[in-house]
Design a protein around this motif. Sequence first.
Motif, PDB file in Angstrom:
ATOM      1  N   ASP A  78       0.826  -1.207   0.000  1.00 23.67           N
ATOM      2  CA  ASP A  78       0.000   0.000   0.000  1.00 23.67           C
ATOM      3  C   ASP A  78       0.861   1.258   0.000  1.00 23.67           C
ATOM      4  O   ASP A  78       0.508   2.255  -0.629  1.00 23.67           O
ATOM      5  CB  ASP A  78      -0.902   0.021   1.242  1.00 23.67           C
ATOM      6  CG  ASP A  78      -2.185  -0.768   1.044  1.00 23.67           C
ATOM      7  OD1 ASP A  78      -2.665  -0.856  -0.095  1.00 23.67           O
ATOM      8  OD2 ASP A  78      -2.710  -1.304   2.043  1.00 23.67           O
ATOM      9  N   ARG A  87       1.156   1.584  -8.625  1.00 27.67           N
ATOM     10  CA  ARG A  87       1.144   0.966  -7.293  1.00 27.67           C
ATOM     11  C   ARG A  87       0.686  -0.480  -7.339  1.00 27.67           C
ATOM     12  O   ARG A  87       1.268  -1.335  -6.666  1.00 27.67           O
ATOM     13  CB  ARG A  87       0.232   1.773  -6.352  1.00 27.67           C
ATOM     14  CG  ARG A  87       0.203   1.223  -4.932  1.00 27.67           C
ATOM     15  CD  ARG A  87      -0.387   2.175  -3.916  1.00 27.67           C
ATOM     16  NE  ARG A  87      -1.812   2.299  -4.010  1.00 27.67           N
ATOM     17  CZ  ARG A  87      -2.625   2.437  -2.942  1.00 27.67           C
ATOM     18  NH1 ARG A  87      -2.121   2.447  -1.720  1.00 27.67           N
ATOM     19  NH2 ARG A  87      -3.921   2.568  -3.097  1.00 27.67           N
ATOM     20  N   ARG A  88      -0.339  -0.804  -8.082  1.00 27.95           N
ATOM     21  CA  ARG A  88      -0.847  -2.173  -8.107  1.00 27.95           C
ATOM     22  C   ARG A  88      -0.138  -3.011  -9.167  1.00 27.95           C
ATOM     23  O   ARG A  88       0.358  -4.108  -8.891  1.00 27.95           O
ATOM     24  CB  ARG A  88      -2.363  -2.173  -8.341  1.00 27.95           C
ATOM     25  CG  ARG A  88      -3.160  -1.477  -7.246  1.00 27.95           C
ATOM     26  CD  ARG A  88      -2.804  -1.999  -5.871  1.00 27.95           C
ATOM     27  NE  ARG A  88      -3.520  -1.299  -4.820  1.00 27.95           N
ATOM     28  CZ  ARG A  88      -3.093  -1.208  -3.576  1.00 27.95           C
ATOM     29  NH1 ARG A  88      -1.935  -1.748  -3.209  1.00 27.95           N
ATOM     30  NH2 ARG A  88      -3.798  -0.556  -2.661  1.00 27.95           N
ATOM     31  N   ALA A 138      -6.202  -6.225  -4.164  1.00 29.80           N
ATOM     32  CA  ALA A 138      -6.310  -4.766  -4.101  1.00 29.80           C
ATOM     33  C   ALA A 138      -6.674  -4.196  -5.470  1.00 29.80           C
ATOM     34  O   ALA A 138      -7.498  -3.276  -5.571  1.00 29.80           O
ATOM     35  CB  ALA A 138      -4.992  -4.172  -3.606  1.00 29.80           C
ATOM     36  N   PRO A 221      -3.970   1.775   8.533  1.00 33.84           N
ATOM     37  CA  PRO A 221      -4.988   0.855   8.007  1.00 33.84           C
ATOM     38  C   PRO A 221      -5.807   0.189   9.107  1.00 33.84           C
ATOM     39  O   PRO A 221      -7.022   0.016   8.959  1.00 33.84           O
ATOM     40  CB  PRO A 221      -4.149  -0.178   7.246  1.00 33.84           C
ATOM     41  CG  PRO A 221      -2.905   0.534   6.872  1.00 33.84           C
ATOM     42  CD  PRO A 221      -2.634   1.474   8.007  1.00 33.84           C
ATOM     43  N   ARG A 362      -7.286   3.642   0.232  1.00 31.79           N
ATOM     44  CA  ARG A 362      -5.932   4.063   0.609  1.00 31.79           C
ATOM     45  C   ARG A 362      -5.125   2.869   1.093  1.00 31.79           C
ATOM     46  O   ARG A 362      -3.903   2.838   0.957  1.00 31.79           O
ATOM     47  CB  ARG A 362      -5.983   5.114   1.727  1.00 31.79           C
ATOM     48  CG  ARG A 362      -6.526   6.469   1.319  1.00 31.79           C
ATOM     49  CD  ARG A 362      -6.420   7.433   2.482  1.00 31.79           C
ATOM     50  NE  ARG A 362      -5.026   7.707   2.817  1.00 31.79           N
ATOM     51  CZ  ARG A 362      -4.614   8.147   4.009  1.00 31.79           C
ATOM     52  NH1 ARG A 362      -5.486   8.315   4.992  1.00 31.79           N
ATOM     53  NH2 ARG A 362      -3.330   8.386   4.224  1.00 31.79           N
ATOM     54  N   PHE A 363      -5.822   1.901   1.705  1.00 36.36           N
ATOM     55  CA  PHE A 363      -5.142   0.768   2.345  1.00 36.36           C
ATOM     56  C   PHE A 363      -5.728  -0.566   1.868  1.00 36.36           C
ATOM     57  O   PHE A 363      -5.820  -1.511   2.639  1.00 36.36           O
ATOM     58  CB  PHE A 363      -5.281   0.850   3.869  1.00 36.36           C
ATOM     59  CG  PHE A 363      -5.101   2.212   4.450  1.00 36.36           C
ATOM     60  CD1 PHE A 363      -3.865   2.830   4.444  1.00 36.36           C
ATOM     61  CD2 PHE A 363      -6.180   2.893   5.003  1.00 36.36           C
ATOM     62  CE1 PHE A 363      -3.700   4.100   4.994  1.00 36.36           C
ATOM     63  CE2 PHE A 363      -6.027   4.148   5.556  1.00 36.36           C
ATOM     64  CZ  PHE A 363      -4.781   4.771   5.548  1.00 36.36           C
ATOM     65  N   THR A 364      -6.129  -0.657   0.618  1.00 40.57           N
ATOM     66  CA  THR A 364      -6.834  -1.848   0.142  1.00 40.57           C
ATOM     67  C   THR A 364      -6.058  -3.126   0.418  1.00 40.57           C
ATOM     68  O   THR A 364      -6.612  -4.117   0.912  1.00 40.57           O
ATOM     69  CB  THR A 364      -7.106  -1.749  -1.372  1.00 40.57           C
ATOM     70  OG1 THR A 364      -7.711  -0.489  -1.651  1.00 40.57           O
ATOM     71  CG2 THR A 364      -8.029  -2.860  -1.827  1.00 40.57           C
ATOM     72  N   THR A 366      -3.664  -3.911   2.582  1.00 42.07           N
ATOM     73  CA  THR A 366      -3.514  -4.280   3.994  1.00 42.07           C
ATOM     74  C   THR A 366      -4.837  -4.744   4.593  1.00 42.07           C
ATOM     75  O   THR A 366      -4.910  -5.798   5.234  1.00 42.07           O
ATOM     76  CB  THR A 366      -2.982  -3.080   4.795  1.00 42.07           C
ATOM     77  OG1 THR A 366      -1.750  -2.641   4.218  1.00 42.07           O
ATOM     78  CG2 THR A 366      -2.750  -3.464   6.248  1.00 42.07           C
TER      79      THR A 366
END
Length: 430
Positions: A78, A87-88, A138, A221, A362-364, A366
């Motif tokens: 994250d 990011r992903r 995520a 998270p 924001r924290f998918t 985790t």
Amino acid sequence: MKHSTTNPSFLQIIRIIWSWKMLVMFFFGFSSGFPYYIIKDVLKFWMMDAGVDIAKIGLFALVGMPYTLKFVWSPMMDGFVPPFLGRRRGWILMAQIGLMITIALLGQFDPTQSLVWIAVFALCLNFFGASQDIALDAFRREYLTSNELGFGTGVWMNAWRLGTFVSVGLSVLADFNFTWQTIFLMLTAVMGVGVITTLLVPEPVVEERLPLNMKEVIIEPFVEFFQRRSAILIIFFILLYKMGDNMASAMAIPYIVQMEFTKAQYFVIVKGVGMLGLFGGVLIGGSIMIRLGIAKSLYIFGILQAVSTAFFPVLNMIDHGSNFWIEHSQKLLGGIVAFEFFATGLGQAAYATYMAIQTNKRFTATQYALLTSLMGVPGVFAAASTGYMSKYLGWNGFYYFCALIAIPGLVLLFKIAPWNASNEELEQGR
């Protein structure tokens, strides 16, 4: 809480089902399931062919720990954005490359000479597999809208199971004079499906501000989730909703064997008819969620799960010496199993979708890793007691208990997911 009464039109539902996004869900779901059974089953076939001691083979179950502990390193995915793809997709690609390298190298060892190195690479393979799952879960949450998430999850789950079948299926080539080194190289090549998908799909757009420091990455998270008004109730719901279903499934083999069915009949009916029912359940469940929404689906599918479990005692009530049993027992088992697996598929689709929308984007990674880890707790601890329960309650009492234990999870829905709540109102425990 305000309630929404608008539902997608038939045309909108068709557009969701036949969108390119669902094709992406299929390929990514396949890529998620494919490496999981390489260690769980393929490795065992390989070691059995090599004559490895059965006790040592059993110890390899320990290398599955990364899938249980994946929430430990999920905050990193994250908080840190790779310098390529986003990011992903950046994390997904790194995990997939790690998987390809590890699978290819793993197959080059000799189980009779290098068992320690095989264990090391098997652990690495599961680490990369679990890491891919963190990033893919995520991605799915951020890539799909709340209306698309239910059907997309259904497509994902079916593709996940197809991936496991393909990985195990390739091991059958060992019976046709393919070397294991060749089979592992073929397994490596199949992972290319995921890599190509990662390179072609766009990075999800997240409007929320991303974590900026270690405190926001590791602590926030959990703080954000547990500050929600219904956080504890959501946790209890995740623990309870599938508990009865999981407990009933844990004793399926002993029960069916005691009902005097053969192993072949079990395999054909449960693994054949049952799997078709499960596939249908998750897809139909996803389709229904587009129209009804997640809240209504959780109620309906949860009730169907309980009812399907309560049908199992029928097998124990019929006289096994009667002409009816002799002529119709297999059809009866097939019908009960098909209904139970279908209801399980419906429940799985709604359950996984609900967990996904409880994550803050924001924290998918985790939060979803945390919730899926909690999801596995009842499957371990509750299932461990099922042998004693079936012994002292009897089969009828046991399955009725499994059906009734669904009630606490359903009751919690009145608080965390009121009947008329829209998908948007359910998001992040609103």
